[in-house]
Design an enzyme around this catalytic site. Structure first.
Site, mmCIF file in Angstrom:
data_model
loop_
_atom_site.group_PDB
_atom_site.id
_atom_site.type_symbol
_atom_site.label_atom_id
_atom_site.label_comp_id
_atom_site.label_asym_id
_atom_site.label_seq_id
_atom_site.Cartn_x
_atom_site.Cartn_y
_atom_site.Cartn_z
ATOM 1 N N GLY A 104 -12.152 -7.303 4.910
ATOM 2 C CA GLY A 104 -12.505 -8.305 7.119
ATOM 3 C C GLY A 104 -13.089 -8.697 6.670
ATOM 4 N N ASP A 130 -20.425 0.780 3.020
ATOM 5 C CA ASP A 130 -19.618 1.224 2.761
ATOM 6 C C ASP A 130 -18.975 3.204 2.882
ATOM 7 O OD1 ASP A 130 -17.579 0.696 -0.152
ATOM 8 O OD2 ASP A 130 -17.743 2.363 0.178
ATOM 9 N N THR A 137 0.336 6.329 7.943
ATOM 10 C CA THR A 137 1.486 5.374 8.417
ATOM 11 C C THR A 137 3.435 6.134 7.311
ATOM 12 O OG1 THR A 137 2.488 3.228 5.877
ATOM 13 C CG2 THR A 137 1.335 4.705 5.553
ATOM 14 N N TYR A 169 -0.152 5.237 -2.521
ATOM 15 C CA TYR A 169 -0.700 4.794 -1.327
ATOM 16 C C TYR A 169 -0.085 5.077 0.198
ATOM 17 C CZ TYR A 169 -0.791 2.273 3.304
ATOM 18 O OH TYR A 169 -1.361 1.522 4.485
ATOM 19 N N LYS A 176 -2.196 8.584 1.809
ATOM 20 C CA LYS A 176 -2.375 8.853 2.928
ATOM 21 C C LYS A 176 -1.541 9.752 3.494
ATOM 22 C CE LYS A 176 -3.584 4.689 3.985
ATOM 23 N NZ LYS A 176 -4.500 4.142 5.935
ATOM 24 N N ARG A 184 12.922 -3.609 9.671
ATOM 25 C CA ARG A 184 11.904 -3.166 9.677
ATOM 26 C C ARG A 184 11.977 -3.255 11.239
ATOM 27 N NH1 ARG A 184 12.662 -1.842 5.470
ATOM 28 N NH2 ARG A 184 10.786 -1.960 3.609
HETATM 29 N N1 UFG Z 1 9.403 -9.442 1.969
HETATM 30 C C1 UFG Z 1 10.225 -10.128 1.886
HETATM 31 N N2 UFG Z 1 9.228 -11.424 1.579
HETATM 32 C C2 UFG Z 1 8.069 -11.265 1.591
HETATM 33 C C3 UFG Z 1 7.309 -10.313 2.188
HETATM 34 C C4 UFG Z 1 8.143 -9.322 2.492
HETATM 35 O O1 UFG Z 1 11.521 -10.198 2.123
HETATM 36 O O2 UFG Z 1 7.762 -12.435 1.237
HETATM 37 C C5 UFG Z 1 10.507 -8.065 3.026
HETATM 38 C C6 UFG Z 1 9.898 -6.688 1.863
HETATM 39 O O3 UFG Z 1 10.822 -6.796 1.110
HETATM 40 C C7 UFG Z 1 10.269 -5.888 3.330
HETATM 41 C C8 UFG Z 1 9.706 -6.219 5.025
HETATM 42 O O4 UFG Z 1 9.873 -8.270 4.234
HETATM 43 O O5 UFG Z 1 11.767 -5.326 3.391
HETATM 44 C C9 UFG Z 1 8.452 -6.609 5.577
HETATM 45 O O6 UFG Z 1 7.583 -6.350 4.282
HETATM 46 P P1 UFG Z 1 5.805 -6.245 4.523
HETATM 47 O O7 UFG Z 1 5.423 -6.867 3.162
HETATM 48 O O8 UFG Z 1 5.754 -6.945 5.742
HETATM 49 O O9 UFG Z 1 5.504 -4.878 5.207
HETATM 50 P P2 UFG Z 1 6.730 -3.415 4.236
HETATM 51 O O10 UFG Z 1 6.927 -2.897 5.290
HETATM 52 O O11 UFG Z 1 6.460 -3.441 3.380
HETATM 53 O O12 UFG Z 1 5.065 -2.622 4.478
HETATM 54 C C10 UFG Z 1 4.200 -2.487 5.485
HETATM 55 C C11 UFG Z 1 2.807 -2.122 5.563
HETATM 56 C C12 UFG Z 1 2.241 -1.338 4.345
HETATM 57 C C13 UFG Z 1 3.187 0.106 4.433
HETATM 58 C C14 UFG Z 1 4.459 0.439 4.896
HETATM 59 C C15 UFG Z 1 5.027 1.161 5.034
HETATM 60 O O13 UFG Z 1 2.101 -3.475 5.457
HETATM 61 O O14 UFG Z 1 1.363 -0.637 4.349
HETATM 62 O O15 UFG Z 1 4.874 -0.738 5.709
HETATM 63 O O16 UFG Z 1 6.255 1.272 4.562
HETATM 64 F F1 UFG Z 1 2.723 0.863 3.350
#
Ligand code: UFG
Length: 322
Positions: free
Chosen positions: A36, A50, A116, A140, A144, A220
């Site tokens: 943070g 903490d 999550t 992760y 949760k 997403r």
């Molecule tokens: N992606 C890319 N390139 C990048 C980053 C992400 O193509 O540089 C894609 C990922 O593969 C995914 C989408 O973009 O398909 C979204 O990725 P994020 O990393 O932004 O988010 P996630 O869906 O992986 O993760 C989120 C939360 C996590 C949680 C998850 C639950 O950030 O904390 O959803 O499934 F665990």
């Protein structure tokens, strides 16, 4: 009303603190600043500490009679959780239990937990409602889900009332431009795309284009960080009104592919966004979309910044001026 926000210096926590402050709550933030930012905490008392330190918790709960506790402090990187499960279980599970035990000892009875979509694992149906099986596929998500189950047991045995809020893809930033996403390293799609738009990165790498989705990239459900904040307030109100413990899935019910996110970001920013295509990222489900009707009907939650262009525009303001 007095609220303790654990992890209030982080991305979602800091937006929550600002919202609570605007609504007239008296806020204390407890944060160890491992991820943070002290300057993200606005209008609240700040305590550096903490959750590992039970003495700090005892002191906090002795000093102040809190009407509710919101817990945002957790590690969030799925890949890292696979490589370093001990770090994740210690921080996200064990330390949460420390907090819950201190709450019970001091008879603080209302808890809102940041959960999550990762608790569901690889979805077997879309959209994902609260009854969907919970089969997390990484430490992760498992951590949760463990806390969610712990909370059920703590309610039965100790009467601790809680609401678990399962965020889908938290995104966007404070519309006033004061707060935003500042992860280090940044792994989330929208801030990375906007860094590429701003020229701070050479390109965005799309992880996989052979998924079973219309354009081959992952889908997403992006939900605005302020809308998540509103859900927390409604969840706490539910408990104050005598409601039972509950869990809700929070998303907009609309899925956007990685390509659609990039195209929307191009339209919002008016900038070039160079794209490269890379391998799939391990553990990414093809599609994650929430069914949030239960949060809408039971909590009265209505997302106000649901439009993807609005979410990206807010994040862009922060990227340019934050
Ligand atoms: N992606 C890319 N390139 C990048 C980053 C992400 O193509 O540089 C894609 C990922 O593969 C995914 C989408 O973009 O398909 C979204 O990725 P994020 O990393 O932004 O988010 P996630 O869906 O992986 O993760 C989120 C939360 C996590 C949680 C998850 C639950 O950030 O904390 O959803 O499934 F665990």
């Amino acid at each position: 009303m007095r609220i303790l926000v654990v992890g209030g210096a982080g991305y979602i926590g800091s937006h929550m603190v600002k919202l609570l402050n605007q609504r007239g709550f008296e806020v204390t933030v407890l944060d160890n600043l491992c991820n943070g930012h002290r300057d993200a905490v606005r209008g609240a008392r700040f305590v550096l500490g903490d959750l590992y330190e039970r003495e700090i918790l005892d002191q906090l709960f002795e000093e102040t009679r809190f009407d509710g506790v919101m817990h945002f402090a957790s590690y969030i990187q799925v890949g890292e959780s696979v490589r370093e499960p001990a770090k994740y279980y210690r921080n996200n599970v064990f330390k949460t239990q420390n907090l819950l035990d201190a709450m019970i000892a001091h008879r603080v009875g209302h808890f809102i937990f940041s959960s999550t979509a990762a608790i569901f694992g690889e979805p077997i149906r879309i959209p994902i409602d609260e009854t969907h099986p919970k089969q997390p596929i990484n430490p992760y998500g498992r951590g949760k889900w463990m806390v969610e189950q712990m909370l059920e047991d703590y309610d039965t045995a100790y009467g601790l009332k809680s609401v678990c809020l399962r965020y889908f893809n938290a995104a966007g930033a404070d519309p006033d431009g004061e707060l935003g996403e500042r992860h280090d390293p940044e792994t989330h799609l929208i801030p990375l795309v906007l860094q590429a738009a701003a020229g701070r990165r050479p390109h965005i790498t799309v992880f996989g284009q052979d998924y079973a989705t219309p354009d081959g990239t992952c889908i997403r459900d992006y939900v605005h960080v302020n809308d998540l904040g509103e859900a927390h307030l409604l969840a706490l109100q539910r408990l104050w009104d005598g409601g039972t413990s509950a869990a809700y899935n929070l998303g907009n019910g609309n899925g956007f592919s990685v390509r659609e996110v990039i195209d929307t970001a191009r339209a919002v920013t008016g900038r070039e966004i160079p794209v490269e295509y890379g391998e799939r990222r391990a553990g990414d489900p093809a599609r994650l979309v929430a069914d949030s009707r239960q949060a809408q009907t039971e909590l009265g939650w209505t997302p106000h910044r649901a439009d993807l262009a609005t979410i990206i525009a807010d994040a862009w303001r922060w990227e340019l001026h934050g």
